[in-house]
Design an enzyme around this catalytic site. Structure first.
Site, PDB file in Angstrom:
ATOM      1  CB  VAL A   1      -3.209  -0.642  -3.045  1.00  0.00           C
ATOM      2  CG1 VAL A   1      -4.542   0.112  -3.087  1.00  0.00           C
ATOM      3  CG2 VAL A   1      -3.440  -2.139  -3.097  1.00  0.00           C
TER       4      VAL A   1
ATOM      5  CG  PHE B   1      -2.015  -0.905   1.277  1.00  0.00           C
ATOM      6  CD1 PHE B   1      -3.245  -0.559   0.760  1.00  0.00           C
ATOM      7  CD2 PHE B   1      -1.856  -2.169   1.827  1.00  0.00           C
ATOM      8  CE1 PHE B   1      -4.309  -1.446   0.791  1.00  0.00           C
ATOM      9  CE2 PHE B   1      -2.901  -3.061   1.872  1.00  0.00           C
ATOM     10  CZ  PHE B   1      -4.139  -2.702   1.346  1.00  0.00           C
ATOM     11  CG  ASP B   2       0.768   5.966  -1.434  1.00  0.00           C
ATOM     12  OD1 ASP B   2       1.863   6.326  -0.994  1.00  0.00           O
ATOM     13  OD2 ASP B   2      -0.188   6.744  -1.627  1.00  0.00           O
ATOM     14  CE  LYS B   3       1.976   8.319   5.595  1.00  0.00           C
ATOM     15  NZ  LYS B   3       1.017   9.441   5.708  1.00  0.00           N
TER      16      LYS B   3
END
Length: 614
Positions: A505, A306-308
C-alpha cells in the site's frame, strides 16, 4: 420466428409446454399433443441449436452442443415431452441467468449513468451547450446546482458543495472554491462554479475509471481460466462417455440424459459471476480492482505492507508538543513563528500554522533574520536575539543544553523532531514536530487483522526511531526503516518468501517500484493521480483508509463466494450424475435441477453487491 426475443421465446414455449402437459395423458389427443410438444421444442430449441452450430465452426464443443444432441436424440426415439421440457427449461434458465447477471453489473451501469450528457461553455462571451466530447482544454465551463461536472478542472469562480461519490465513493458533499480541483462525473448539490477545463473527454479521471472497470471485467481470475480450460476438455469427454454408455448398455435414454445432466454450466459460470459482482461492488465504493486475477490475489494475500508517509501518516509535519521553560507556551510559539516567518522550511511552516491556529494571524516580523543551513536560524525580535534550530546552532553560540538534553533525547526516541528555541542566555523551550498518524490508521490495522491478514509491515525511508514509534502506536508487526526504493523491493521479496503473497500500500507517486513488484499494488488516495492509476493493481479513489478495509474484505468475500459456487456446482453435478447412473433422474427433471443449480450459483454471487466492511 428468427426475430423473436429471448423473453418472447420463453413465453411462447412455456404456454406450449403447459398445454402439452395438460393434454399428454389424454389418448384421444396424442397427435395434437405431440405437435404442440414439437412446436415448443422448435421455438425454444432453435437458438440453442444455432449457438451449437456456430460454436462448432470454431471447433468448440460447448453446453449448447450437449443439449442439442440430447434433444435431437430424444426426438428420434419419440420422447417428445422430454425434448420440449429440456429445451424450455434450458431457454428459461438462459433467460433468468441473463437477467440475474445483468443485476450483478448494476453497480457498473450506475457508474455509466453518471457520465455527463452535456456541457455549458463560454464561447465568445456567450454560454453554449455542447457535448462533453466537444469541450477543449482551456475552455471555461459553467455548472449550476444539480448538474454534473463534465471535465476535470480548476475552479475559477464561485463556491459550491460537490458530491464526489462517482470518484471517491463518498457521498458527503465537499466544499469547492477558487483554485480547488473538481472531477468529471461529480455533481453540484448547491452553489455555482466556473471551471477551467484541464482534462477533457477520454482524459478525465471519470472516463479512465469507466475504462478500467470495463477492462477489469475481461481480465479473468486464475480459477476462472482453469475452469474454462477444464470445460474445453470436459465437454468432448462427456460426449465420448455417453457414446460408450450407449454402446455397452444400448440404453439411448440413459446416454441422452447423461449428456444433459453433465452440462458444466453452473461450474463454468461460478467464477466469472462472482468476480463481476465483486468488481461492481468495489466500483460503487470508490475501489478500482483491475480484474479477476487481482481480486483473487488480494483475497489470498497473507502480508500487507505499508509505506509510511502519506499512507499511515498525514504526510505533512505538524506540531505535536510545546515544552516551555520560564516562559508561557503561547509566547514561546509566538517567538518561534515570528522567527520562522521568512523561512520556507516545512518544519518552520508547521510552527507558523500551529501559532496561527492558537494565536490568530501573525502580523509581526523579525527585525533581522539569518538562515544558517543545517543548523536553523537566528532572528532579532524586539531587540532580543532568538535562536531556533538544533544542537549545532546552540553549540555555535555557546548556549548550554545540559538542562534539556534528557528531554530532547526522549522526544527523539519517540520519533519527534525537536526544535530548540532560546536566546543567548539559555533555552526557552522545545517544540516537537512530527508527521502525525492518520486518525483512522489504528482502526484500519485492527480491521485488516480481523479480516485475516497474517502479517502487517511498514516500509519507510524515515529513521528507526520514528518508524518504531509509529509501529508501536498502530500495532504493526514489523517495520523497516531508512529504506531506498530498491530496498523496499528487496524487503517485499523477503516477506513473500517468509509468509506468502504480499500486498503493498502506497501513495502511488514515489512508491511505483514497490507497488509494481508486490503481488498486489494498492494506491491510496489516488483520485486524479496518473501514476497511481497506471502502476497500482488496486486504486482507492479516496484518501480515507476505510476504503482499504473495504477492498480487502470484499476480495476475501469474493474468493469465499467463488469457492462456495464451485463446491456447490460440483456437489449438485455429482448427485445428478449418480442419479442418472442408477436411473432415478430423467431428462426433464435433470434439466430442471441443472438450471436451478445455475441460478442458485448466480444468486449467491449477487449477494456480493450488498457487501459492506462496516
Amino acid at each position: 420466428m428468427a426475430g423473436l426475443s429471448k423473453l418472447r421465446r420463453v413465453q411462447i414455449s412455456g404456454v406450449l409446454v403447459a398445454l402439452a402437459f395438460v393434454f399428454k395423458n389424454t389418448s384421444e389427443l396424442t397427435a395434437i399433443t405431440n405437435l404442440i410438444m414439437l412446436a415448443a421444442t422448435v421455438v425454444a430449441g432453435t437458438p440453442i441449436l444455432k449457438r451449437a452450430v456456430g460454436a462448432l465452426k470454431y471447433k468448440i464443443l460447448g453446453i449448447d452442443a450437449l443439449v442439442s444432441i440430447a434433444v435431437i436424440g430424444a426426438l428420434a426415439i419419440g420422447e417428445y415431452w422430454e425434448a420440449a421440457a429440456v429445451t424450455f427449461l434450458f431457454m428459461l434458465g438462459d433467460y433468468l441467468e441473463a437477467r440475474t447477471i445483468e443485476k450483478t453489473r448494476s453497480s457498473i451501469k450506475a457508474l455509466l449513468e453518471l457520465a455527463p450528457d452535456t456541457a455549458r461553455v463560454l464561447r465568445d462571451g456567450a454560454e453554449v451547450e455542447v457535448s462533453p466530447d466537444e469541450v477543449v482544454a482551456g475552455d471555461v465551463v459553467i455548472i449550476r446546482p444539480g448538474e454534473k461536472i463534465p471535465v476535470d478542472g480548476t475552479v475559477l469562480e464561485g463556491t459550491a458543495y460537490v458530491n464526489q461519490a462517482a470518484i471517491t465513493g463518498e457521498s458527503i458533499p465537499l466544499s469547492k472554491q477558487p483554485e480547488d480541483n473538481v472531477f468529471s462525473g461529480t455533481i453540484i448539490e448547491s452553489g455555482y462554479l466556473k471551471v477551467r477545463a484541464d482534462r477533457v473527454g477520454e482524459d478525465t479521471t471519470f472516463a479512465r475509471i469507466l475504462q478500467m472497470v470495463e477492462e477489469a471485467q475481461d481480465k479473468k481470475a486464475e480459477t476462472q481460466k482453469f475452469l474454462e480450460r477444464f470445460s474445453r476438455y470436459y465437454t468432448p469427454s462427456i460426449i465420448v462417455l455417453a457414446a460408450l454408455i450407449y454402446l455397452f448398455s444400448r440404453d439411448l435414454v440413459l446416454a441422452l440424459t447423461l449428456l444433459v445432466i453433465a452440462c458444466p454450466g453452473a461450474l463454468v459460470i461460478s467464477a466469472p459471476v462472482s468476480i463481476v459482482a465483486g468488481i461492481g461492488n468495489g466500483a460503487r465504493h470508490g475501489v478500482l480492482i483491475k480484474g479477476g486475477e487481482i481480486m483473487e490475489k488480494l483475497g489470498k494475500s497473507k502480508v500487507l505492507a505499508f509505506d509510511k508517509t502519506g499512507t499511515l501518516t498525514v504526510g505533512k509535519p505538524a506540531v505535536t508538543k510545546v515544552k516551555a521553560y520560564n516562559i508561557g507556551e503561547k509566547e514561546l510559539l509566538r517567538l518561534a513563528a515570528i522567527g520562522e516567518s521568512y523561512s520556507e522550511h516545512p518544519l518552520g511552516r508547521a510552527i507558523i500554522e500551529q501559532a496561527e491556529r492558537e494565536l490568530g494571524p501573525l502580523t509581526e516580523t523579525p527585525d533581522e533574520a539569518e538562515l544558517i543551513t543545517g543548523h536553523g536560524l537566528k532572528a532579532v525580535i524586539g531587540g532580543e536575539t532568538i535562536l531556533i534550530g538544533n544542537r549545532k546552532l546552540f553549540a555555535d553560540h555557546n548556549v548550554s543544553l545540559a538542562g534539556v538534553e534528557a528531554y530532547l533525547a526522549g522526544e527523539e526516541a519517540k520519533g519527534q523532531t525537536a526544535i530548540i528555541v532560546g536566546n543567548l542566555s539559555g533555552v526557552l523551550g522545545v517544540i516537537s514536530i512530527a508527521d502525525t498518524v492518520r486518525e483512522d490508521a489504528k482502526a484500519l490495522i485492527d480491521t485488516v487483522k480481523r479480516l485475516g491478514i497474517a502479517k502487517i509491515a511498514m516500509l519507510t525511508g524515515d529513521n528507526p526511531g520514528t518508524a518504531k514509534s509509529i509501529s508501536d502506536q498502530l500495532g504493526i508487526d514489523e517495520y523497516y526503516a531508512e529504506l531506498l526504493p530498491q530496498d523496499k523491493v528487496r524487503i517485499l521479496n523477503e516477506l513473500r518468501t517468509r509468509y506468502g503473497a504480499v500486498a503493498m500500500v502506497g501513495d502511488g507517486v514515489n512508491d511505483a517500484p514497490a507497488l509494481a513488484s508486490a503481488d498486489v499494488g494498492i494506491a491510496i488516495g489516488g483520485a486524479g493521480t496518473d501514476v497511481a492509476m497506471e502502476t497500482a493493481d488496486v486504486v482507492l479513489m479516496s484518501a480515507q483508509l476505510k476504503q482499504l478495509a473495504h477492498a480487502i474484505g470484499l476480495s476475501r468475500a469474493t474468493v469465499r463466494n467463488l469457492k462456495q459456487n464451485i463446491v456447490f456446482a460440483l456437489i449438485v453435478a455429482g448427485l445428478l450424475l449418480a442419479g442418472v447412473l442408477v436411473k432415478t433422474v430423467n431428462l426433464s427433471f435433470g434439466m430442471l435441477i441443472h438450471e436451478a443449480n445455475v441460478l442458485l450459483v448466480i444468486v449467491n454471487a449477487v449477494r456480493l453487491l450488498g457487501y459492506s466492511a462496516d
